[in-house]
Design an enzyme around this catalytic site. Structure first.
Site, PDB file in Angstrom:
ATOM      1  N   GLU A 181       0.827  -1.225   0.000  1.00 27.45           N
ATOM      2  CA  GLU A 181       0.000   0.000   0.000  1.00 27.45           C
ATOM      3  C   GLU A 181       0.857   1.270   0.000  1.00 27.45           C
ATOM      4  O   GLU A 181       0.685   2.163   0.830  1.00 27.45           O
ATOM      5  CB  GLU A 181      -0.965  -0.009   1.184  1.00 27.45           C
ATOM      6  CG  GLU A 181      -1.994  -1.126   1.047  1.00 27.45           C
ATOM      7  CD  GLU A 181      -3.071  -1.133   2.117  1.00 27.45           C
ATOM      8  OE1 GLU A 181      -2.824  -0.651   3.219  1.00 27.45           O
ATOM      9  OE2 GLU A 181      -4.166  -1.641   1.833  1.00 27.45           O
ATOM     10  N   GLU A 384      -5.767  -8.244  -1.211  1.00 26.73           N
ATOM     11  CA  GLU A 384      -6.452  -8.164   0.089  1.00 26.73           C
ATOM     12  C   GLU A 384      -7.896  -7.800  -0.165  1.00 26.73           C
ATOM     13  O   GLU A 384      -8.182  -6.950  -1.025  1.00 26.73           O
ATOM     14  CB  GLU A 384      -5.854  -7.082   1.001  1.00 26.73           C
ATOM     15  CG  GLU A 384      -4.524  -7.433   1.601  1.00 26.73           C
ATOM     16  CD  GLU A 384      -4.007  -6.348   2.543  1.00 26.73           C
ATOM     17  OE1 GLU A 384      -4.827  -5.677   3.215  1.00 26.73           O
ATOM     18  OE2 GLU A 384      -2.780  -6.172   2.590  1.00 26.73           O
TER      19      GLU A 384
HETATM   20  C1  BGP Z   1      -4.661  -3.118   4.816  1.00 20.71           C
HETATM   21  C2  BGP Z   1      -3.292  -3.554   5.293  1.00 20.71           C
HETATM   22  C3  BGP Z   1      -3.301  -4.799   6.101  1.00 20.71           C
HETATM   23  C4  BGP Z   1      -4.530  -5.053   6.929  1.00 20.71           C
HETATM   24  C5  BGP Z   1      -5.820  -4.524   6.341  1.00 20.71           C
HETATM   25  C6  BGP Z   1      -6.982  -4.430   7.304  1.00 20.71           C
HETATM   26  O1  BGP Z   1      -4.686  -1.749   4.579  1.00 20.71           O
HETATM   27  O2  BGP Z   1      -2.444  -3.786   4.188  1.00 20.71           O
HETATM   28  O3  BGP Z   1      -2.091  -4.881   6.802  1.00 20.71           O
HETATM   29  O4  BGP Z   1      -4.351  -4.859   8.247  1.00 20.71           O
HETATM   30  O5  BGP Z   1      -5.662  -3.264   5.765  1.00 20.71           O
HETATM   31  O6  BGP Z   1      -6.870  -3.274   8.103  1.00 20.71           O
HETATM   32  P1  BGP Z   1      -6.979  -3.320   9.661  1.00 20.71           P
HETATM   33  O7  BGP Z   1      -6.049  -4.371  10.121  1.00 20.71           O
HETATM   34  O8  BGP Z   1      -6.615  -1.974  10.132  1.00 20.71           O
HETATM   35  O9  BGP Z   1      -8.403  -3.649   9.952  1.00 20.71           O
END
Ligand code: BGP
Length: 488
Positions: A181, A384
């Site tokens: 990201e 993701e």
């Molecule tokens: C993305 C990241 C991940 C993951 C996901 C969910 O932006 O790449 O590392 O964590 O988000 O977000 P969160 O864990 O804050 O709920």
């Protein structure tokens, strides 16, 4: 009743699931590993942002220090992933396991061997690793003593790390993602987690009496240095092993105009440009977008572009586009978001939200896939996608129907995009197993197909149990996405 999506998914489609080192491994200081920036991040929740402490202090709990203990459970985890039928496991190498301080003269052999065992285990189980080179985890020394990515020295240090892992894992890993990201660096959220610039503001608060915010010039300089490093990695990966495929990894932001007022339409276009296309154009087309000079001028951004930087970017364009997709947001002409903003935009009044306020928008995934494909015409991988939920452990498992509904709707949207003609090569939902939330540091914000018995403070047995979604996803993979029904 089963829902059919026959024939949409090509043979060899990469069904998988994802994690990241700082959120799952634990063992933060074992076998020579150095601390990373997220090893300095305390736990928080929706109301209480995580703190970044200048020292690791006994007064706080740091969730990355335990994660879901994958470092000690990796064999069992990979066997469970194989049972689920995963074709690929997206995970990340912790830079600080390989170079504990980032600038060490020699790599840490124990770290190298850990990932070798993990990749070998994946291969033995018929799972191809998809490897992120850095997922919010710069060695702490580089943030503290070098100023993070604002310092050009990091380009060479990162390329050296890349050379080490490309060489060591040649033949074991052929699918790579450079920076997780990276486009978070365009907004202040990424100041710390992506660029390693101390201190930062936004969702994470630095405990530092001298805290000041990095200026926008410094932030975009850091991003420029990352883009040059990423491009050099692509070129190097191809040179070391022509079988290597390297992708970028972007947070897939999708902005809709809040209304049909022309100012809102223009704002949505501007937000897409800054949040998505600034970085994507650089990594996919090998050059900054045409509007960048005006943007730099109007924001007082003075980039120091080194000799050969632009040539390196032109030469090192990615083989595929990786992106995460969770939500969509709205843009409004009356909102001062721009490059200094911390907000994701305005909530869409038409959409439902998760318990953490993230909108749920499967149609937006089809929209974004088409949007990006029409611009770039490159293979795309959704690396993701998922829903964070509070969950109860009942009757010896978790009945995570909401996750099944969420993923089913998104897989259907992805199937539609494939029928539209978009070249989607894979899908690795977040997350393979319950892990720590990056944003809030909670464990109870669960995303996994596999439940892990642990709480927000690292208490628990860490026993793994497949949830209902595990069996559902296994069936989806078995039928190559032709049957998205609720079969257990
Ligand atoms: C993305 C990241 C991940 C993951 C996901 C969910 O932006 O790449 O590392 O964590 O988000 O977000 P969160 O864990 O804050 O709920």
């Amino acid at each position: 009743m089963s829902e059919k999506a026959e024939g949409q998914f090509p043979e060899g489609f990469l069904w998988g699931a994802a994690t990241a080192a700082t959120q799952c491994e634990g063992a933060w200081d074992r076998d020579g590993k150095g601390p990373t920036i997220l090893d300095h991040a305390t736990n928080g929740d929706r109301e209480h942002p995580r703190l970044i402490t200048s020292e690791v202090s006994e007064d706080y709990f740091y969730p990355s220090h335990t994660g879901c203990e994958q470092y000690d459970h990796y064999e069992e985890d990979v066997e469970l992933f194989a049972q689920m039928g995963l074709k690929t496991y997206r995970m990340s190498i912790s830079w600080a396991r390989i170079f504990p301080n980032g600038d060490d003269p020699e790599p840490n052999r124990a770290g190298i061997e850990y990932y070798r065992r993990l990749f070998q285990k994946c291969r033995e189980c018929g799972i191809e690793p998809t490897v992120t080179m850095t997922h919010y985890d710069m060695p702490w020394n580089l943030a503290k003593n070098y100023g993070g990515w604002a310092n050009r020295d990091l380009i060479d240090l990162f390329v050296r790390y890349a050379r080490t892992v490309f060489t060591e894992y040649k033949g074991l890993v052929t699918r790579w993602l450079t920076f997780n990201e990276l486009n978070f660096s365009t907004v202040s959220y990424g100041e710390f987690v992506t660029s390693g610039i101390l201190p930062r503001k936004g969702h994470i608060i630095m405990v530092d009496p001298d805290a000041t915010r990095a200026d926008v010039s410094r932030r975009f300089q850091a991003l420029h240095n990352c883009l040059v490093a990423a491009a050099k990695c692509v070129t190097l990966a191809h040179r070391i092993d022509p079988a290597n495929q390297v992708g970028c990894m972007m947070c897939g932001f999708a902005f809709y105009p809040l209304t049909c007022k022309p100012a809102d339409v223009a704002a949505a276009q501007r937000d897409m440009e800054i949040w998505d296309y600034y970085c994507m154009d650089a990594q996919v087309r090998g050059a900054y977008p045409y509007w960048a000079p005006r943007f730099w001028r109007e924001h007082g951004i003075e980039l120091e572009v080194g000799e050969g930087d632009l040539e390196a970017m032109r030469a090192g364009t990615v083989d595929f586009i990786g992106f995460s997709y969770y939500r969509t947001d709205c843009s409004s002409g009356s909102m001062a978001q721009q490059a200094g903003g911390t907000d994701f935009g305005m909530p869409n009044p038409e959409l439902q939200k998760t318990d953490w306020g993230w909108t749920i928008d499967p149609d937006g995934l089809r929209w974004l896939l088409n949007e990006l494909y029409s611009r770039y015409q490159k293979p795309m991988m959704i690396v993701e996608n998922g829903i964070g939920e509070y969950e109860d452990f009942e009757d010896g498992t978790v009945h995570d129907q909401a996750r099944i509904e969420f993923l089913r709707a998104h897989i259907k949207a992805m199937g539609e995009a494939l029928e539209d003609g978009v070249d989607v090569i894979g899908y690795t939902p977040w997350s393979a197993i319950d892990i720590v939330s990056a944003g809030t540091g909670e464990f109870k914000k669960r995303y996994g197909f596999i439940h892990v018995d642990a709480d927000d403070l690292g208490h628990g047995t860490y026993v793994r149990t497949p949830k209902d979604s595990f069996w559902w996803y296994r069936h989806v993979i078995e039928t190559n996405g032709a049957d998205l029904g609720d079969v257990r």
